[in-house]
Design an enzyme around this catalytic site. Sequence first.
Site, PDB file in Angstrom:
ATOM      1  N   LYS A 255     -24.342  -0.834 -36.614  1.00 14.34           N
ATOM      2  CA  LYS A 255     -24.940   0.466 -36.919  1.00 14.34           C
ATOM      3  C   LYS A 255     -26.316   0.290 -37.553  1.00 14.34           C
ATOM      4  CE  LYS A 255     -22.851   3.938 -36.579  1.00 14.34           C
ATOM      5  NZ  LYS A 255     -22.840   4.919 -35.477  1.00 14.34           N
TER       6      LYS A 255
ATOM      7  N   HIS B 197     -29.961   4.387 -33.484  1.00 20.14           N
ATOM      8  CA  HIS B 197     -30.023   5.854 -33.578  1.00 20.14           C
ATOM      9  C   HIS B 197     -31.417   6.358 -33.902  1.00 20.14           C
ATOM     10  CE1 HIS B 197     -25.727   5.995 -33.109  1.00 20.14           C
ATOM     11  NE2 HIS B 197     -25.559   5.180 -34.134  1.00 20.14           N
TER      12      HIS B 197
ATOM     13  N   ARG C  31     -25.142   3.767 -15.900  1.00 22.95           N
ATOM     14  CA  ARG C  31     -24.025   3.951 -16.844  1.00 22.95           C
ATOM     15  C   ARG C  31     -24.130   2.930 -17.960  1.00 22.95           C
ATOM     16  NH1 ARG C  31     -20.560   7.933 -17.492  1.00 22.95           N
ATOM     17  NH2 ARG C  31     -18.821   6.558 -17.981  1.00 22.95           N
ATOM     18  N   ARG C  32     -23.762   3.341 -19.162  1.00 26.02           N
ATOM     19  CA  ARG C  32     -23.803   2.385 -20.270  1.00 26.02           C
ATOM     20  C   ARG C  32     -22.861   1.229 -20.024  1.00 26.02           C
ATOM     21  NH1 ARG C  32     -23.394   5.527 -25.809  1.00 26.02           N
ATOM     22  NH2 ARG C  32     -22.748   3.464 -26.454  1.00 26.02           N
TER      23      ARG C  32
ATOM     24  N   ARG D  39     -16.344   9.647 -21.911  1.00 21.42           N
ATOM     25  CA  ARG D  39     -15.525   8.641 -22.608  1.00 21.42           C
ATOM     26  C   ARG D  39     -14.827   9.230 -23.831  1.00 21.42           C
ATOM     27  NH1 ARG D  39     -19.763   4.681 -20.782  1.00 21.42           N
ATOM     28  NH2 ARG D  39     -21.116   6.218 -21.741  1.00 21.42           N
TER      29      ARG D  39
ATOM     30  N   THR E 163     -19.441  25.074 -19.264  1.00 21.03           N
ATOM     31  CA  THR E 163     -20.439  25.535 -20.243  1.00 21.03           C
ATOM     32  C   THR E 163     -21.719  26.024 -19.560  1.00 21.03           C
ATOM     33  OG1 THR E 163     -21.394  23.322 -20.532  1.00 21.03           O
ATOM     34  CG2 THR E 163     -19.621  23.951 -22.050  1.00 21.03           C
TER      35      THR E 163
ATOM     36  N   ASP F 243     -24.351  15.185 -33.525  1.00 21.47           N
ATOM     37  CA  ASP F 243     -25.808  15.316 -33.433  1.00 21.47           C
ATOM     38  C   ASP F 243     -26.313  16.106 -34.644  1.00 21.47           C
ATOM     39  OD1 ASP F 243     -26.569  13.993 -30.903  1.00 21.47           O
ATOM     40  OD2 ASP F 243     -25.114  15.384 -30.071  1.00 21.47           O
TER      41      ASP F 243
ATOM     42  N   ILE G 211     -17.749  12.691 -38.702  1.00 22.06           N
ATOM     43  CA  ILE G 211     -17.818  11.266 -39.061  1.00 22.06           C
ATOM     44  C   ILE G 211     -18.487  10.522 -37.906  1.00 22.06           C
ATOM     45  CG2 ILE G 211     -16.417   9.206 -39.524  1.00 22.06           C
ATOM     46  CD1 ILE G 211     -14.277  11.122 -40.687  1.00 22.06           C
TER      47      ILE G 211
HETATM   48  N1  LIG Z   1     -18.740  10.003 -33.921  1.00 22.90           N
HETATM   49  C1  LIG Z   1     -18.633   8.783 -33.460  1.00 22.90           C
HETATM   50  O1  LIG Z   1     -18.116   7.892 -34.132  1.00 22.90           O
HETATM   51  C2  LIG Z   1     -19.094   8.467 -32.057  1.00 22.90           C
HETATM   52  C3  LIG Z   1     -18.719   7.251 -31.459  1.00 22.90           C
HETATM   53  C4  LIG Z   1     -19.086   7.018 -30.127  1.00 22.90           C
HETATM   54  C5  LIG Z   1     -19.871   7.954 -29.461  1.00 22.90           C
HETATM   55  N2  LIG Z   1     -20.271   9.087 -30.106  1.00 22.90           N
HETATM   56  C6  LIG Z   1     -21.132  10.081 -29.440  1.00 22.90           C
HETATM   57  O2  LIG Z   1     -20.348  10.897 -28.597  1.00 22.90           O
HETATM   58  C7  LIG Z   1     -21.174  11.439 -27.571  1.00 22.90           C
HETATM   59  C8  LIG Z   1     -20.490  11.325 -26.232  1.00 22.90           C
HETATM   60  O3  LIG Z   1     -20.398   9.953 -25.863  1.00 22.90           O
HETATM   61  P1  LIG Z   1     -19.666   9.485 -24.521  1.00 22.90           P
HETATM   62  O4  LIG Z   1     -19.712   8.005 -24.489  1.00 22.90           O
HETATM   63  O5  LIG Z   1     -18.345  10.158 -24.426  1.00 22.90           O
HETATM   64  O6  LIG Z   1     -20.643  10.096 -23.423  1.00 22.90           O
HETATM   65  P2  LIG Z   1     -20.330  10.291 -21.883  1.00 22.90           P
HETATM   66  O7  LIG Z   1     -21.663  10.322 -21.233  1.00 22.90           O
HETATM   67  O8  LIG Z   1     -19.285   9.341 -21.401  1.00 22.90           O
HETATM   68  O9  LIG Z   1     -19.679  11.745 -21.818  1.00 22.90           O
HETATM   69  C9  LIG Z   1     -20.359  12.916 -22.162  1.00 22.90           C
HETATM   70  C10 LIG Z   1     -19.736  14.076 -21.396  1.00 22.90           C
HETATM   71  O10 LIG Z   1     -20.358  15.275 -21.879  1.00 22.90           O
HETATM   72  C11 LIG Z   1     -20.595  16.106 -20.751  1.00 22.90           C
HETATM   73  N3  LIG Z   1     -21.639  17.049 -21.128  1.00 22.90           N
HETATM   74  C12 LIG Z   1     -22.945  16.801 -21.386  1.00 22.90           C
HETATM   75  N4  LIG Z   1     -23.583  17.941 -21.696  1.00 22.90           N
HETATM   76  C13 LIG Z   1     -22.643  18.925 -21.638  1.00 22.90           C
HETATM   77  C14 LIG Z   1     -22.683  20.308 -21.854  1.00 22.90           C
HETATM   78  N5  LIG Z   1     -23.820  20.953 -22.192  1.00 22.90           N
HETATM   79  N6  LIG Z   1     -21.541  21.019 -21.686  1.00 22.90           N
HETATM   80  C15 LIG Z   1     -20.399  20.396 -21.351  1.00 22.90           C
HETATM   81  N7  LIG Z   1     -20.289  19.073 -21.141  1.00 22.90           N
HETATM   82  C16 LIG Z   1     -21.415  18.355 -21.283  1.00 22.90           C
HETATM   83  C17 LIG Z   1     -20.982  15.142 -19.638  1.00 22.90           C
HETATM   84  O11 LIG Z   1     -20.848  15.739 -18.364  1.00 22.90           O
HETATM   85  C18 LIG Z   1     -19.986  14.017 -19.877  1.00 22.90           C
HETATM   86  O12 LIG Z   1     -18.773  14.232 -19.192  1.00 22.90           O
HETATM   87  C19 LIG Z   1     -22.493  10.686 -27.677  1.00 22.90           C
HETATM   88  O13 LIG Z   1     -23.428  11.499 -28.334  1.00 22.90           O
HETATM   89  C20 LIG Z   1     -22.176   9.490 -28.528  1.00 22.90           C
HETATM   90  O14 LIG Z   1     -23.293   9.033 -29.279  1.00 22.90           O
HETATM   91  C21 LIG Z   1     -19.887   9.360 -31.378  1.00 22.90           C
END
Ligand SMILES: NC(=O)c1ccc[n+]([C@@H]2O[C@H](COP(=O)([O-])OP(=O)(O)OC[C@H]3O[C@@H](n4cnc5c(N)ncnc54)[C@H](O)[C@@H]3O)[C@@H](O)[C@H]2O)c1
EC number: 1.5.1.7
Length: 339
Positions: free
Chosen positions: A47, A65, A99-100, A166, A193, A245, A283
């Site tokens: 991090k 970040h 893709r990541r 994910r 959405t 965010d 968190i």
């Molecule tokens: N809080 C934590 O500990 C933590 C940990 C890992 C990831 N994250 C965050 O979670 C977020 C998602 O990560 P991910 O790996 O699942 O991403 P991802 O790209 O696998 O999935 C994101 C999903 O959101 C959808 N999406 C995007 N914009 C949208 C909208 N306006 N309306 C509806 N659906 C929408 C996409 O189509 C996709 O299916 C990222 O911002 C990541 O940084 C947070």
Amino acid sequence: MPGLRFFVEHDEQRIFDDSEYEAVGCTLVENNSWPTAPPTATIIGLKELQESTDPLPHTHIQFAHCYKNQAGWSSVLARFHRGGGTLYDLEFLNDASGRRVAAFGFHAGFAGAAAGALALSSQQKGKKLGHLQPFENEDAMVATVKQLLGGSGKGVKALVIGALGRCGRGAVDLFRKIGLAEDDILKWDLDETAKGGPFSEILDVDIFVNCIYLNSQIPSFITRDQIIGAGPQRKLSVVVDVSCDTTNPFNPIPIYTINTTFAEPTVAVDVGAQNPALSVISIDHLPTLLPREASEQFSMDLLPSLLEFPNRQTARVWTDAKKLFEEKMAAAAVAEGLA
Ligand SMILES: NC(=O)c1ccc[n+]([C@@H]2O[C@H](COP(=O)([O-])OP(=O)(O)OC[C@H]3O[C@@H](n4cnc5c(N)ncnc54)[C@H](O)[C@@H]3O)[C@@H](O)[C@H]2O)c1
């Protein structure tokens, strides 16, 4: 990897014992000693670094970040500018199709949904969710959540936005495993959405989990006015913002302003004394609730790219990441008046 040496900082908090690293040939060094590592060393951490203005001369592989205008983004990059170091941000290592290569998403969503269910159970008992502790494994997490919900999550209604991603898939999986009926897990993604928020449907579930990947300005999913307007009949009790965010100017959940922590997992939304309570979990390190499984999965996904790191001058995954870093650092240099 032949010719490479691995040093691992001792860390009391980590789920992996020092002996597990020693057993595979790593040398243990003092905690937080990376700033004095030789300049040629690559620092792999997870991090953000602690806030500071110290120049960064090393090559870092981490989640910094700071590429999406988050608070303080330019001052972080200015540290690399001043020190001559390089950042390879783990969030932006992509495969050939964009893709990541590795992400913690699944376990973040899984753990976030679990924390949301725990907060709901506390709230139903008129209590605030207490200090969260990492779970030994997924089975222990599921068993605890079910037990605290009285044996099963049956009857609880949840909405996951970003359900095809994910994190979203992880959140849906947890809700299934704790016993929610399939019809009670609403799974929304871009199609649902597209009409634009705010969405009244969010008010009609117990737990709303936001899992979207935000990359542009979108209308808010939910607002405080809308929540207050729903009055005492509102079902929504817990919002889990996995996406977190929090400081992004386009945060689609503008009902809270801080990231919560394991020690204080929830923040109350001021919804008026006459209305039912509403708490937010924001968190930003949720996978640490399931540290071993989350780390092992992430490492397995990252390993093929790490094996290419010695050829980073030509290996596409690393050259792309460096190009992005250079673009972001140039923007930061302008913002910080260093250009
Ligand atoms: N809080 C934590 O500990 C933590 C940990 C890992 C990831 N994250 C965050 O979670 C977020 C998602 O990560 P991910 O790996 O699942 O991403 P991802 O790209 O696998 O999935 C994101 C999903 O959101 C959808 N999406 C995007 N914009 C949208 C909208 N306006 N309306 C509806 N659906 C929408 C996409 O189509 C996709 O299916 C990222 O911002 C990541 O940084 C947070």
